[in-house]
Design a protein around this motif. Structure first.
Motif, mmCIF file in Angstrom:
data_model
loop_
_atom_site.group_PDB
_atom_site.id
_atom_site.type_symbol
_atom_site.label_atom_id
_atom_site.label_comp_id
_atom_site.label_asym_id
_atom_site.label_seq_id
_atom_site.Cartn_x
_atom_site.Cartn_y
_atom_site.Cartn_z
ATOM 1 N N GLU A 37 0.826 -1.204 0.000
ATOM 2 C CA GLU A 37 0.000 0.000 0.000
ATOM 3 C C GLU A 37 0.862 1.257 0.000
ATOM 4 O O GLU A 37 0.582 2.212 -0.725
ATOM 5 C CB GLU A 37 -0.931 0.013 1.212
ATOM 6 C CG GLU A 37 -2.068 -0.971 1.136
ATOM 7 C CD GLU A 37 -2.943 -0.967 2.379
ATOM 8 O OE1 GLU A 37 -2.930 0.042 3.138
ATOM 9 O OE2 GLU A 37 -3.641 -1.973 2.599
ATOM 10 N N LEU A 38 1.922 1.243 0.798
ATOM 11 C CA LEU A 38 2.815 2.401 0.855
ATOM 12 C C LEU A 38 3.546 2.596 -0.479
ATOM 13 O O LEU A 38 3.715 3.731 -0.933
ATOM 14 C CB LEU A 38 3.811 2.238 2.005
ATOM 15 C CG LEU A 38 3.202 2.286 3.402
ATOM 16 C CD1 LEU A 38 4.211 1.853 4.449
ATOM 17 C CD2 LEU A 38 2.660 3.673 3.709
ATOM 18 N N GLU A 39 3.974 1.492 -1.094
ATOM 19 C CA GLU A 39 4.656 1.585 -2.386
ATOM 20 C C GLU A 39 3.711 2.105 -3.472
ATOM 21 O O GLU A 39 4.127 2.842 -4.360
ATOM 22 C CB GLU A 39 5.246 0.230 -2.771
ATOM 23 C CG GLU A 39 6.466 -0.120 -1.940
ATOM 24 C CD GLU A 39 6.936 -1.558 -2.093
ATOM 25 O OE1 GLU A 39 6.309 -2.326 -2.840
ATOM 26 O OE2 GLU A 39 7.935 -1.897 -1.436
ATOM 27 N N GLU A 40 2.436 1.733 -3.388
ATOM 28 C CA GLU A 40 1.443 2.259 -4.333
ATOM 29 C C GLU A 40 1.319 3.769 -4.183
ATOM 30 O O GLU A 40 1.225 4.494 -5.176
ATOM 31 C CB GLU A 40 0.082 1.589 -4.116
ATOM 32 C CG GLU A 40 0.013 0.172 -4.626
ATOM 33 C CD GLU A 40 -1.297 -0.522 -4.273
ATOM 34 O OE1 GLU A 40 -2.275 0.164 -3.871
ATOM 35 O OE2 GLU A 40 -1.337 -1.760 -4.394
ATOM 36 N N THR A 41 1.339 4.241 -2.935
ATOM 37 C CA THR A 41 1.283 5.690 -2.693
ATOM 38 C C THR A 41 2.522 6.361 -3.265
ATOM 39 O O THR A 41 2.420 7.421 -3.896
ATOM 40 C CB THR A 41 1.169 5.985 -1.180
ATOM 41 O OG1 THR A 41 -0.008 5.346 -0.671
ATOM 42 C CG2 THR A 41 1.094 7.472 -0.902
ATOM 43 N N LEU A 42 3.677 5.747 -3.090
ATOM 44 C CA LEU A 42 4.922 6.320 -3.602
ATOM 45 C C LEU A 42 4.923 6.450 -5.124
ATOM 46 O O LEU A 42 5.494 7.395 -5.671
ATOM 47 C CB LEU A 42 6.129 5.471 -3.169
ATOM 48 C CG LEU A 42 6.583 5.605 -1.730
ATOM 49 C CD1 LEU A 42 7.668 4.591 -1.416
ATOM 50 C CD2 LEU A 42 7.082 7.014 -1.454
ATOM 51 N N THR A 43 4.317 5.498 -5.799
ATOM 52 C CA THR A 43 4.343 5.496 -7.265
ATOM 53 C C THR A 43 3.088 6.122 -7.877
ATOM 54 O O THR A 43 3.005 6.235 -9.099
ATOM 55 C CB THR A 43 4.501 4.064 -7.802
ATOM 56 O OG1 THR A 43 3.416 3.257 -7.310
ATOM 57 C CG2 THR A 43 5.834 3.463 -7.366
ATOM 58 N N SER A 44 2.156 6.545 -7.052
ATOM 59 C CA SER A 44 0.909 7.124 -7.541
ATOM 60 C C SER A 44 1.139 8.520 -8.112
ATOM 61 O O SER A 44 1.828 9.353 -7.517
ATOM 62 C CB SER A 44 -0.116 7.206 -6.414
ATOM 63 O OG SER A 44 -1.244 7.946 -6.824
ATOM 64 N N GLU A 45 0.555 8.767 -9.265
ATOM 65 C CA GLU A 45 0.639 10.102 -9.864
ATOM 66 C C GLU A 45 -0.280 11.076 -9.141
ATOM 67 O O GLU A 45 -0.075 12.293 -9.205
ATOM 68 C CB GLU A 45 0.259 10.035 -11.345
ATOM 69 C CG GLU A 45 1.240 9.241 -12.177
ATOM 70 C CD GLU A 45 0.800 9.110 -13.627
ATOM 71 O OE1 GLU A 45 -0.161 9.777 -14.046
ATOM 72 O OE2 GLU A 45 1.445 8.332 -14.333
ATOM 73 N N ASN A 46 -1.297 10.568 -8.450
ATOM 74 C CA ASN A 46 -2.275 11.415 -7.767
ATOM 75 C C ASN A 46 -1.866 11.801 -6.350
ATOM 76 O O ASN A 46 -2.493 12.667 -5.751
ATOM 77 C CB ASN A 46 -3.637 10.722 -7.731
ATOM 78 C CG ASN A 46 -4.174 10.440 -9.120
ATOM 79 O OD1 ASN A 46 -3.907 11.189 -10.054
ATOM 80 N ND2 ASN A 46 -4.919 9.365 -9.258
ATOM 81 N N ALA A 47 -0.857 11.150 -5.800
ATOM 82 C CA ALA A 47 -0.430 11.430 -4.428
ATOM 83 C C ALA A 47 0.384 12.720 -4.382
ATOM 84 O O ALA A 47 1.182 13.003 -5.282
ATOM 85 C CB ALA A 47 0.396 10.279 -3.877
ATOM 86 N N THR A 48 0.158 13.480 -3.325
ATOM 87 C CA THR A 48 0.911 14.719 -3.147
ATOM 88 C C THR A 48 2.327 14.392 -2.657
ATOM 89 O O THR A 48 2.603 13.274 -2.205
ATOM 90 C CB THR A 48 0.228 15.636 -2.107
ATOM 91 O OG1 THR A 48 0.283 14.987 -0.826
ATOM 92 C CG2 THR A 48 -1.205 15.938 -2.494
ATOM 93 N N ALA A 49 3.187 15.386 -2.702
ATOM 94 C CA ALA A 49 4.554 15.204 -2.212
ATOM 95 C C ALA A 49 4.544 14.857 -0.728
ATOM 96 O O ALA A 49 5.323 14.017 -0.268
ATOM 97 C CB ALA A 49 5.380 16.452 -2.470
ATOM 98 N N GLU A 50 3.643 15.472 0.015
ATOM 99 C CA GLU A 50 3.539 15.197 1.451
ATOM 100 C C GLU A 50 3.113 13.751 1.698
ATOM 101 O O GLU A 50 3.656 13.076 2.576
ATOM 102 C CB GLU A 50 2.539 16.159 2.092
ATOM 103 C CG GLU A 50 2.484 16.043 3.603
ATOM 104 C CD GLU A 50 1.535 17.063 4.221
ATOM 105 O OE1 GLU A 50 0.756 16.649 5.104
ATOM 106 O OE2 GLU A 50 1.588 18.241 3.830
#
Length: 129
Positions: A37-50
């Motif tokens: 789940e964390l890796e998906e957030t890291l590679t997501s184009e929609n996730a903010t830098a924060e």
């Protein structure tokens, strides 16, 4: 060894090592799912830098905890000659010992030994299986 009844009137024999292995597999699956789940957030184009920074920090914490769990299990094996399963959840450390005999002295010694590994107070729980 524990005998577990099965519905067809047979039993399955489970050794203590199987109990620790089952705990380890369950914990590894939980950790792997959290890491994915964390890796998906890291590679997501929609996730903010924060969000990506937060996911990266959590991933680092999970990896450090996994390494520390392994080293604590090795320390317990070396110092007390008992097999164990260690799970770290922030400042909570859960230790499952592979022994039918419940020894308060052993539990206290394990708690003291683990606390020496940390500068800050941690809460150690020792359970015998």
């Amino acid at each position: 060894m524990n005998n577990i009844p099965v519905t067809d009137n047979s039993t399955i024999t489970v050794s203590e090592n199987d109990v620790l292995a089952a705990l380890r597999v369950e914990h590894d699956e939980e950790t792997l799912n959290a890491m994915q789940e964390l890796e998906e957030t890291l590679t997501s184009e929609n996730a903010t830098a924060e969000e990506k920074n937060s996911a990266f920090e959590e991933l680092k914490i999970l990896n450090l905890a996994k390494g520390k769990e392994k080293s604590l299990e090795e320390k317990i094996q070396k110092e007390f000659n008992v097999k164990s399963f260690v799970k770290i959840d922030s400042d909570q450390i859960y230790v499952t010992i592979n022994s039918k005999e419940h020894s308060y002295n052993l539990a206290n010694n394990i708690m003291r030994s683990i606390q020496k590994e940390y500068e800050n107070k941690v809460y150690v729980t020792v359970k015998f299986e």
